[in-house]
Design a protein around this motif. Structure first.
Motif, PDB file in Angstrom:
ATOM      1  N   GLU A 163       0.754  -1.188  -0.103  1.00 28.11           N
ATOM      2  CA  GLU A 163      -0.051  -0.040  -0.144  1.00 28.11           C
ATOM      3  C   GLU A 163       0.826   0.977  -0.061  1.00 28.11           C
ATOM      4  N   SER A 164       1.824   1.332   0.884  1.00 29.90           N
ATOM      5  CA  SER A 164       2.724   2.341   0.900  1.00 29.90           C
ATOM      6  C   SER A 164       3.353   2.670  -0.323  1.00 29.90           C
ATOM      7  N   LEU A 165       3.879   1.651  -1.057  1.00 25.58           N
ATOM      8  CA  LEU A 165       4.492   1.879  -2.560  1.00 25.58           C
ATOM      9  C   LEU A 165       3.525   2.266  -3.595  1.00 25.58           C
ATOM     10  N   ALA A 166       2.385   2.006  -3.301  1.00 23.91           N
ATOM     11  CA  ALA A 166       1.261   2.214  -4.263  1.00 23.91           C
ATOM     12  C   ALA A 166       1.330   3.973  -4.142  1.00 23.91           C
ATOM     13  N   HIS A 167       1.115   4.302  -2.850  1.00 23.54           N
ATOM     14  CA  HIS A 167       0.782   5.830  -2.779  1.00 23.54           C
ATOM     15  C   HIS A 167       2.236   6.509  -3.287  1.00 23.54           C
ATOM     16  N   LEU A 168       3.378   6.013  -2.755  1.00 24.23           N
ATOM     17  CA  LEU A 168       4.676   6.592  -3.356  1.00 24.23           C
ATOM     18  C   LEU A 168       4.833   6.595  -4.749  1.00 24.23           C
ATOM     19  N   ASN A 169       4.477   5.409  -5.562  1.00 23.90           N
ATOM     20  CA  ASN A 169       4.573   5.372  -6.936  1.00 23.90           C
ATOM     21  C   ASN A 169       3.463   6.531  -7.350  1.00 23.90           C
ATOM     22  N   CYS A 170       2.226   6.486  -6.858  1.00 22.36           N
ATOM     23  CA  CYS A 170       1.325   7.330  -7.534  1.00 22.36           C
ATOM     24  C   CYS A 170       1.902   8.932  -7.478  1.00 22.36           C
ATOM     25  N   LEU A 171       2.392   9.277  -6.492  1.00 19.89           N
ATOM     26  CA  LEU A 171       3.030  10.635  -6.206  1.00 19.89           C
ATOM     27  C   LEU A 171       4.053  10.864  -7.169  1.00 19.89           C
ATOM     28  N   TYR A 172       4.856   9.673  -7.613  1.00 21.00           N
ATOM     29  CA  TYR A 172       5.957   9.897  -8.309  1.00 21.00           C
ATOM     30  C   TYR A 172       5.337  10.194  -9.902  1.00 21.00           C
ATOM     31  N   TYR A 173       4.285   9.457 -10.176  1.00 16.46           N
ATOM     32  CA  TYR A 173       3.732   9.598 -11.554  1.00 16.46           C
ATOM     33  C   TYR A 173       2.878  11.033 -11.507  1.00 16.46           C
ATOM     34  N   GLN A 174       2.860  11.693 -10.459  1.00 15.06           N
ATOM     35  CA  GLN A 174       2.142  12.888 -10.544  1.00 15.06           C
ATOM     36  C   GLN A 174       3.600  14.007 -10.194  1.00 15.06           C
ATOM     37  N   ASN A 175       4.560  13.665 -10.608  1.00 11.27           N
ATOM     38  CA  ASN A 175       5.773  14.540 -10.385  1.00 11.27           C
ATOM     39  C   ASN A 175       5.822  15.257  -9.061  1.00 11.27           C
ATOM     40  N   LYS A 176       5.216  14.354  -7.944  1.00 15.22           N
ATOM     41  CA  LYS A 176       5.529  15.184  -6.823  1.00 15.22           C
ATOM     42  C   LYS A 176       6.385  14.465  -5.650  1.00 15.22           C
ATOM     43  N   MET A 177       7.061  13.414  -6.331  1.00 16.63           N
ATOM     44  CA  MET A 177       8.019  12.562  -5.683  1.00 16.63           C
ATOM     45  C   MET A 177       9.013  11.919  -6.083  1.00 16.63           C
ATOM     46  N   GLN A 178      10.385  12.090  -5.656  1.00 13.21           N
ATOM     47  CA  GLN A 178      11.271  11.482  -6.356  1.00 13.21           C
ATOM     48  C   GLN A 178      11.961  10.316  -5.593  1.00 13.21           C
ATOM     49  N   CYS A 179      12.520   9.717  -6.160  1.00 12.93           N
ATOM     50  CA  CYS A 179      13.152   8.520  -5.764  1.00 12.93           C
ATOM     51  C   CYS A 179      14.726   8.301  -6.032  1.00 12.93           C
ATOM     52  N   GLU A 180      15.825   8.139  -4.830  1.00 13.88           N
ATOM     53  CA  GLU A 180      17.035   7.728  -5.212  1.00 13.88           C
ATOM     54  C   GLU A 180      17.466   6.434  -4.479  1.00 13.88           C
TER      55      GLU A 180
END
Length: 345
Positions: free
Chosen positions: A317-334
């Motif tokens: 569930e947490s990754l689903a929310h993180l990925n959703c924000l990523y595709y909204q250009n609101k989250m970056q991942c390193e």
């Protein structure tokens, strides 16, 4: 389970005991089977026609569920056979006994193509045969070695809850219209909880068999899994929650897979959207403070402490929310030393 005060429950005094049926309306019957999980029941439905029955979902593959089905067959199916098995989606509590029932009655399995093949793929996983990619997936999420070991011990259990599937099936897709029982039903597709989840809508009866796509009191799990680590199921889920009310009347009686039948679908869909949007906002604010791993963000999404038995669900569930924000250009991942760190943009 607390009742949702914004919904109306016209059948809450008629919940069927295991092995018994409750008549919902003309040709539509509700039955309930036990589940060996924290969520301890599933609602299944039978549609009665002039020459036979249609089963919608089957319950999980256990001796107890088989015995209860045999009781129903003996009591109700003496003069008319089972004509088909319709499955809303691929999860074991819905498809678990589909192979047994289709073989017992010599009938076809009807479901979506994506969920049929996804299920066939997952039941082939064997205990101990853990893909290295899956181990790395949970390591990137921030799992400790003991948590990785626990995942490896559980790997392959999906197939143990599902009776051997038939080799073929009849495909159902969004918009299909079917004569099931004595009325016409339209297939309405939802996504996010499962790849290609099917609901059954009878406009004449104003009844929706919703599976897990619309539940009255709990929110269906929407997760990212090792098979598609950069998937965006929450984006699919939110799109479905906005689209379905445009296709289905708010006066409909919703027959869900868990919880009692209810009226108030449009309000419930808005609640689901609002709940996830609030979770996305809390998550964005948390990750604005400093970079976080998937296992660090549970407090933003869940109202209880996550223990080992719910860890994988919470991670997905947490990754689903993180990925959703990523595709909204609101989250970056390193990635650092094999672990993914997320920070708000």
């Amino acid at each position: 389970m607390a009742r949702n005060p914004d919904l109306h429950y016209p059948l809450q005094k008629n919940i069927p005991e295991p092995g018994n049926l409750t008549r919902v309306t003309e040709g539509v019957y509700w039955l309930r089977m036990p589940l060996p999980f924290a969520l301890n029941h599933i609602n299944l439905y039978l549609l009665e026609g002039k020459t036979g029955w249609t089963a919608v979902d089957t319950g999980v593959y256990t001796a107890e569920t088989r015995s209860l089905w045999e009781k129903i067959f003996a009591q109700r199916f003496d003069s008319a056979p089972l004509e088909r098995v319709v499955v809303t989606h691929m999860h074991p509590d819905h498809i678990g006994l589909a192979g047994w029932m289709t073989r017992l009655w010599g009938v076809e399995l009807w479901m979506s193509r994506t969920d049929f093949y996804q299920c066939r793929m997952l039941v082939s996983d064997r205990p101990g045969d853990v893909p290295e990619e899956a181990v790395q997936f949970y390591r990137r999420a921030g799992y400790e070695q003991r948590q990785i070991d626990s995942y490896c011990e559980r790997f392959g259990r999906y197939g143990s809850m599902i009776y051997k599937l038939p080799a073929g099936f009849r495909r159902l897709r969004d918009g299909d219209e079917l004569d099931l029982g004595t009325h016409r039903w339209r297939i309405v597709e939802g996504r996010g909880h499962a790849p290609e989840h099917l609901c059954l809508y009878c406009e004449e009866l104003q009844v929706l068999i919703s599976g897990d796509q619309v539940l009255p009191e709990i929110t269906s799990n929407v997760s990212v899994f090792p098979t598609e680590p950069w998937g965006n199921p929450l984006g699919d889920w939110l799109e479905s929650c906005r689209r379905l009310p445009k296709q289905i009347s708010d006066q409909v009686l919703v027959l869900p897979a868990h919880g009692p039948p209810f009226v108030g679908m449009h309000r419930r869909m808005q609640q689901l959207i609002q709940g996830h949007e609030e979770g996305l906002e809390k998550l964005w604010n948390m990750c604005r403070e400093k970079p976080r791993r998937a296992v660090d963000v549970f407090d933003a999404l869940f109202h209880r402490k996550i223990q080992d038995d719910t860890l994988m669900m919470a991670t997905g569930e947490s990754l689903a929310h993180l990925n959703c924000l990523y595709y909204q250009n609101k989250m970056q991942c390193e990635q650092e030393e094999g672990v993914n760190w997320y920070q708000s943009c």
